[in-house]
Design an enzyme around this catalytic site. Structure first.
Site, mmCIF file in Angstrom:
data_model
loop_
_atom_site.group_PDB
_atom_site.id
_atom_site.type_symbol
_atom_site.label_atom_id
_atom_site.label_comp_id
_atom_site.label_asym_id
_atom_site.label_seq_id
_atom_site.Cartn_x
_atom_site.Cartn_y
_atom_site.Cartn_z
ATOM 1 N N GLU A 1 -0.590 1.113 -5.548
ATOM 2 C CA GLU A 1 -0.317 -0.090 -4.769
ATOM 3 C C GLU A 1 -0.238 -1.331 -5.655
ATOM 4 O OE1 GLU A 1 -3.401 -0.275 -1.718
ATOM 5 O OE2 GLU A 1 -3.722 1.875 -1.920
ATOM 6 N N HIS B 1 0.838 -1.207 0.000
ATOM 7 C CA HIS B 1 0.000 0.000 0.000
ATOM 8 C C HIS B 1 0.876 1.261 0.000
ATOM 9 C CE1 HIS B 1 -3.065 2.795 1.257
ATOM 10 N NE2 HIS B 1 -3.929 1.879 1.648
HETATM 11 O O1 LIG Z 1 -7.357 3.734 6.360
HETATM 12 P P1 LIG Z 1 -6.754 2.422 5.890
HETATM 13 O O2 LIG Z 1 -7.336 1.202 6.577
HETATM 14 O O3 LIG Z 1 -5.251 2.452 5.973
HETATM 15 O O4 LIG Z 1 -7.145 2.250 4.370
HETATM 16 C C1 LIG Z 1 -6.921 3.265 3.492
HETATM 17 C C2 LIG Z 1 -7.454 2.966 2.092
HETATM 18 O O5 LIG Z 1 -6.654 1.952 1.523
HETATM 19 C C3 LIG Z 1 -6.898 1.780 0.123
HETATM 20 O O6 LIG Z 1 -6.025 0.806 -0.371
HETATM 21 C C4 LIG Z 1 -8.316 1.324 -0.079
HETATM 22 O O7 LIG Z 1 -8.544 1.157 -1.473
HETATM 23 C C5 LIG Z 1 -9.258 2.340 0.536
HETATM 24 O O8 LIG Z 1 -10.588 1.876 0.392
HETATM 25 C C6 LIG Z 1 -8.903 2.567 2.003
HETATM 26 O O9 LIG Z 1 -9.742 3.594 2.523
#
Ligand SMILES: O=P(O)(O)OC[C@H]1O[C@@H](O)[C@H](O)[C@@H](O)[C@@H]1O
Length: 300
Positions: A267, A166
């Site tokens: 990502e 991510h």
């Molecule tokens: O706030 P988190 O759990 O780190 O996630 C952040 C975002 O991560 C992204 O990868 C998702 O596609 C989103 O839907 C999500 O809101």
């Protein structure tokens, strides 16, 4: 921050690499090597900083990095595993980013530092009863950053896997960013649930949360300052592009109201239609390599 010995990581650390702990007890691997400076949180095997010598940072990181162990980190590269998003019940993006990892090997040469870490199978089994996985991550840091998540199905049944590296990338101003490499690609719009086809390069004027799929080519983020960050992937036929924009920003932890202007997640993933099923004994490697360079002036 101060250095200290960590009995649970019995590996030899080369010069320029040390384990440090903040005043709340959160542990990091700090890398100060002639080719690169970087920091990896032991909880989550979460890289929060990577800056090759002579370049800008490759990753965006929230200024309000949570200091306490047990709090998720906003920025860097959270490891989403063994599910992406909320596709299973349990913590969003799975258990890897909130679990303590162990160092298993660290080495360096004149040009790079390599770090390998493992999430103990006993912790995985405790969090996911009935599932048997082996999970390692490898970081190769030098003039660019390569991260590989290596998953092996150790069980006797097929096991489902979705995941993402991510990566939060820094941008000078989201209004002026162009993403190339996804033209004509199909995507699942996670905001509407609809399938769409990308028309031209991607630009950002609102919340964006998409899984592009059937795609394995490079993706290029071209910033208004004429810098390019490229994301190269292996073992990944899907790529998530995410920016929370204004309203969602207000609901995110460790995210200032104008942070959305300065980051974009691209990502490397196995998500949406690219979720996998691993056969008993099968190993899957998901890799992202993030590089920085200057844009050819015609593309900005
Ligand atoms: O706030 P988190 O759990 O780190 O996630 C952040 C975002 O991560 C992204 O990868 C998702 O596609 C989103 O839907 C999500 O809101």
């Amino acid at each position: 921050m101060h250095s200290q010995k960590f009995a649970q990581h019995p590996v030899q650390l080369p010069e320029g690499v040390r384990l440090i702990q903040n005043k709340h007890g959160r542990e990091f691997l700090q890398i100060d090597h002639p080719a690169v400076s970087a920091r990896i949180a032991m909880e989550g095997a979460h890289i929060t900083h990577c800056q090759p010598a002579g370049q800008g940072p490759l990753l965006w990181m929230s200024a309000s990095e949570p200091e306490l162990p047990g709090k998720t980190i906003r920025g860097g590269i959270p490891l989403c595993w063994p599910w992406f998003s909320d596709t299973r019940s349990g913590p969003a993006h799975g258990i890897a980013r909130i679990s303590p990892w162990q160092l298993t090997a660290v080495s360096s040469d004149a040009e790079r530092v390599s770090v390998r870490m493992r999430l103990a199978h006993s912790l995985i089994e405790q969090a996911l009863p009935g599932e048997k996985w082996k999970l390692d991550v490898e970081f190769v840091l030098g003039s660019d950053l390569m991260v590989t998540l290596i998953t092996r199905n150790m069980g006797e049944e097929r096991q489902a896997l979705s995941q993402a590296l991510h990566s939060y990338l820094p941008v000078s101003n989201i209004d002026q960013v162009v993403v190339q490499g996804l033209e004509s690609c199909a995507y699942l719009d996670q905001l509407t649930g609809h399938l769409q086809i990308q028309q031209g390069p991607v630009r950002f004027t609102a919340e964006t949360d998409r899984i592009y799929f059937n795609h394995s080519g490079d993706v290029r983020l071209i910033d208004a300052n004429k810098q390019v960050i490229s994301v190269h992937r292996k073992g990944s036929d899907s790529v998530v592009v995410w920016n929370p924009w204004i309203e969602k920003s207000l609901r995110l932890s460790h995210f200032a109201s104008d942070d959305y202007r300065h980051m974009l997640c691209i990502e490397a993933a196995n998500a949406g239609p690219d979720a996998r099923v691993l056969e008993p004994g099968e190993t899957h490697r998901l890799t992202t390599r993030i590089t920085r360079g200057a844009a050819d002036s015609s593309v900005v």
